[in-house]
Write a protein that holds these residues in place. Structure first.
Motif, short mmCIF file in Angstrom:
data_model
loop_
_atom_site.label_atom_id
_atom_site.label_comp_id
_atom_site.label_asym_id
_atom_site.label_seq_id
_atom_site.Cartn_x
_atom_site.Cartn_y
_atom_site.Cartn_z
N ARG A 22 -3.05 -47.21 -30.66
CA ARG A 22 -3.90 -48.39 -30.52
C ARG A 22 -3.75 -49.32 -31.73
O ARG A 22 -3.65 -50.54 -31.57
CB ARG A 22 -5.36 -47.99 -30.33
CG ARG A 22 -5.70 -47.59 -28.91
CD ARG A 22 -7.19 -47.44 -28.69
NE ARG A 22 -7.77 -46.35 -29.47
CZ ARG A 22 -7.74 -45.08 -29.11
NH1 ARG A 22 -7.17 -44.72 -27.99
NH2 ARG A 22 -8.31 -44.17 -29.88
N GLU A 26 -2.19 -53.15 -31.81
CA GLU A 26 -2.94 -54.27 -32.38
C GLU A 26 -2.06 -55.05 -33.37
O GLU A 26 -2.08 -56.27 -33.39
CB GLU A 26 -4.22 -53.78 -33.06
CG GLU A 26 -5.06 -54.89 -33.64
CD GLU A 26 -5.51 -55.94 -32.62
OE1 GLU A 26 -5.67 -57.11 -33.02
OE2 GLU A 26 -5.70 -55.60 -31.44
N ARG A 29 0.26 -57.15 -31.35
CA ARG A 29 -0.43 -58.29 -30.73
C ARG A 29 -0.81 -59.35 -31.76
O ARG A 29 -0.69 -60.54 -31.52
CB ARG A 29 -1.71 -57.82 -30.02
CG ARG A 29 -1.53 -57.40 -28.59
CD ARG A 29 -2.86 -57.25 -27.87
NE ARG A 29 -3.83 -56.41 -28.56
CZ ARG A 29 -3.88 -55.08 -28.48
NH1 ARG A 29 -3.00 -54.44 -27.72
NH2 ARG A 29 -4.79 -54.40 -29.13
N SER A 30 -1.30 -58.87 -32.90
CA SER A 30 -1.82 -59.77 -33.92
C SER A 30 -1.45 -59.22 -35.30
O SER A 30 -2.23 -58.47 -35.90
CB SER A 30 -3.34 -59.88 -33.77
OG SER A 30 -3.88 -60.68 -34.77
N ALA A 35 -4.98 -56.10 -39.63
CA ALA A 35 -4.44 -55.15 -38.65
C ALA A 35 -3.46 -54.19 -39.31
O ALA A 35 -3.46 -52.99 -39.02
CB ALA A 35 -3.76 -55.90 -37.50
#
Length: 167
Positions: A22, A26, A29-30, A35
């Motif tokens: 996870r 993340e 994604r970003s 992050a």
């Protein structure tokens, strides 16, 4: 080891790999500094938990915690930010493979990981340079696919084809 304890260790290992996945998603994604810090913290925490398991119970083999949890332990180890710990576990995994308590590909992956991190050629060609999509240098490349077959890995060309299709 008590069956309940083995099951609890298995659940913990799998949960930690899920957390890593996870956090990795993340970052993809970003890719913010926050992050990245979250992912680094997750991996350090996972490595510390694995260190504690190894200190108390030795390597969490498939015979001990089941195949999915043993694979989860390998994933945690491959992402651990401590090469000395990885090298020590590589040797534990080699013994577990020799004793039939762990799948042979586990040793291939950690052995190659440690070799590349130590600046040495890998033996099974499992580590691929993300910039070139080619394997990092391989020791004795003429026997590579035979070594891979001996530990249950597909030929390198198949692995590379799969990586290119998924990338």
């Amino acid at each position: 080891m008590l069956p309940g304890l083995a099951a609890a260790l298995a659940r913990e290992l799998v949960r930690r790999v899920d957390d890593d996945q996870r956090a990795t998603e993340e970052v993809h994604r970003s890719p913010t500094p926050a992050a990245r810090r979250c992912l680094a913290t997750c991996r350090e925490s996972n490595a510390e938990a694995l260190r504690a398991i190894v200190r108390r119970h030795a390597w969490p083999t498939a015979a001990l915690v089941g195949a999915p949890a043993s694979t989860a332990a390998l994933m945690i180890l491959l992402h651990a930010p401590d090469l000395a710990f990885q090298v020590a576990c590589r040797d534990l995994i080699a013994q577990a493979v020799a004793d039939g308590r762990c799948p042979a590909p586990h040793h291939a992956y950690i052995a190659d990981h440690c070799a590349v991190e130590l600046g040495q050629p890998q033996f099974y060609g499992t580590r691929i340079d993300p910039l070139t999509c080619c394997p990092y240098p391989v020791r004795r490349p003429e026997g590579l696919d035979e070594r891979r077959r001996d530990v249950g890995l597909a030929p390198l060309d198949e692995q590379l084809r799969t990586l290119r299709l998924s990338g």
